[in-house]
Write a protein that holds these residues in place. Sequence first.
Motif, short mmCIF file in Angstrom:
data_model
loop_
_atom_site.label_atom_id
_atom_site.label_comp_id
_atom_site.label_asym_id
_atom_site.label_seq_id
_atom_site.Cartn_x
_atom_site.Cartn_y
_atom_site.Cartn_z
N ALA A 185 0.86 -1.19 0.00
CA ALA A 185 0.00 0.00 0.00
C ALA A 185 0.89 1.24 0.00
N VAL A 186 0.35 2.33 -0.51
CA VAL A 186 1.12 3.58 -0.63
C VAL A 186 0.37 4.72 0.04
N ASP B 49 4.36 -3.17 5.54
CA ASP B 49 4.16 -3.33 4.10
C ASP B 49 3.66 -2.05 3.45
N VAL B 50 3.78 -0.92 4.15
CA VAL B 50 3.32 0.36 3.64
C VAL B 50 4.52 1.21 3.21
N ALA B 51 4.41 1.84 2.04
CA ALA B 51 5.39 2.84 1.61
C ALA B 51 4.79 4.21 1.91
N PHE B 52 5.52 5.02 2.65
CA PHE B 52 5.06 6.38 2.96
C PHE B 52 6.01 7.37 2.30
N LEU B 53 5.46 8.30 1.53
CA LEU B 53 6.26 9.30 0.83
C LEU B 53 6.04 10.67 1.48
N ALA C 166 7.53 4.77 11.23
CA ALA C 166 6.61 3.69 11.59
C ALA C 166 6.45 2.65 10.49
N VAL C 167 6.65 3.06 9.22
CA VAL C 167 6.37 2.15 8.11
C VAL C 167 7.60 1.35 7.72
#
Length: 420
Positions: free
Chosen positions: A255-256, A345-349, A361-362
Amino acid sequence: MTHDLVTDPSAAPRASTGSVCAVIPARGGSKGVPRKNLRLLGGEPLVARAVRTVRASSTIGAVFVSTDDPEIAAVASRAGARVVERPAGLAGDEASSESALEHALAHLASHGVVPDVTVFVQATSPFIRASDVDRAVALVRSGECDVAFSAVRSDVHLWRHGTHGPEGVNHDAAVRQRRQDREPEHAETGAFYVMRTRGFREHGHRFFGRLQIVEVDPAEALEIDTEHDLALAELVHSRRETVLNPLPSPIRARAVVTDFDGVHTADRVTVDQDGVESVEVNRSDGMGVARLRRAGVPFLILSSETNPVVRARAAKLGVDAVTGCDDKLRALTDWADGIGVDLADVAFLGNDVNDLACLRAVGWPVVVADAHRDVRAASPIVLRRHGGDGAVRELADRVLAGHEARPSDDLVTPTEGQRP
C-alpha cells in the motif's frame, strides 16, 4: 513583506570571532529569464536550491536572502534562509549586486549581526558545491587572501574587433601556441565570492585586497542567464541523477501513502484575483497513481492541511484522503488497519518534519529529492525527483516493479529496501 526574519535582533544569530554568513541576492524581476530565481530545476526553485546548497556548508553559520519579492521570500524562508527585505530602489535592472549586498550587511549590522566573513552567492549558478565554498572560506579565514572567488580554467583564444580587423586579446595571432604551453587563464563563474566583511564595506566592491582563485569543476560552472541555459541545466541535472542512481531498486510495498504539499506539488499555493487557491500538480504523477489503482495497490493522501484542493485532487485520482488531521501517524495506522495491511508493508512518501513519525513507523520510508535535510537523514530511500516534479510517479514505478517481482503470497521484510 512578512518574511523579514531579522527585524527582531533577538531572533538573529549573533556574530562572533570567525563568524561566517552567506547572502543570496534574489530580486523578483529578470529580463533574460522571467521570474528567474523562482524557476524550477528538478522541481526545485533556483533560490531554494541555492539556500539548500549553502546550508550544507560546514563553515557558514547563517544564510540570508535579500529580495523585494514576497514569493521569493516565502520560498527562501521555507528552504531555511532568513530574509532581508530589499528596497525597490535596489531591485531594478540597473541595481548592482554590490548594492544589494551592502544593504543586507548594513541591515544585519543594525541588529548586531556583523560577520567576519561574508559569502556572496548567486542563485543562478545551480550546481555549486558546498565543499568548494568551504575551500574559499578557509582561504579567507586563514589570512591567505581577502577575497576568494570561483573560476574555471579557460583555454579560449579571445578576439576583438580592432582598427584593421580582428586582433588577438590573450594571444599573439602570429604565434599559435599549444594549450599546454600557454600560461593558465581562468574565467570567473559568478557562482560565489567569499570576502572579509570589513574590507567589502570599506571598498564597496567584491574585488579588493589580496585575491585568490578557487578553481571549480567546469561541470559545476553553468550560470543561468537565458532560457537556453535553463534547458541545458535540466539536461545536466537529469543526467547527473541517472548516473548517481542508474538502477533504483523495487519497493515491495502493498500500500502507498503520501503527504500532499511538497510531494504532489512543489509546495507552492497560488491565489487568484477572487481569492481562490490553486496548486500545480504533475500530470505524470496522476498517471502513476492510476497504474497503482489498476494493480490493486491501495493509495492514501494524508495531509495535515484543510485545503479543499487536497480532497479535490484525491477525488480526481479516485483515491482515499484524510485531511486536517493533527495526528498523522494515528490516521495512517487506522487506515492501514482498515484495509488489512501491516505498517511494515506500507510505503510512505513525505518531505517535511511533520512526516517523521509516519516515516519511522512504516516498512518503506521514502522522501522526495528536495525533502528537509532532517527528513532525508531519517529515510533510507530518497527519490531522484522533487515534489511536484514526478516524485509520485517515480514511487509508483518502483512499487509496481516490486509488486510484479514477487508472488502474491510473498511477505518481504522491510530490510530489503534500498539503502543509498
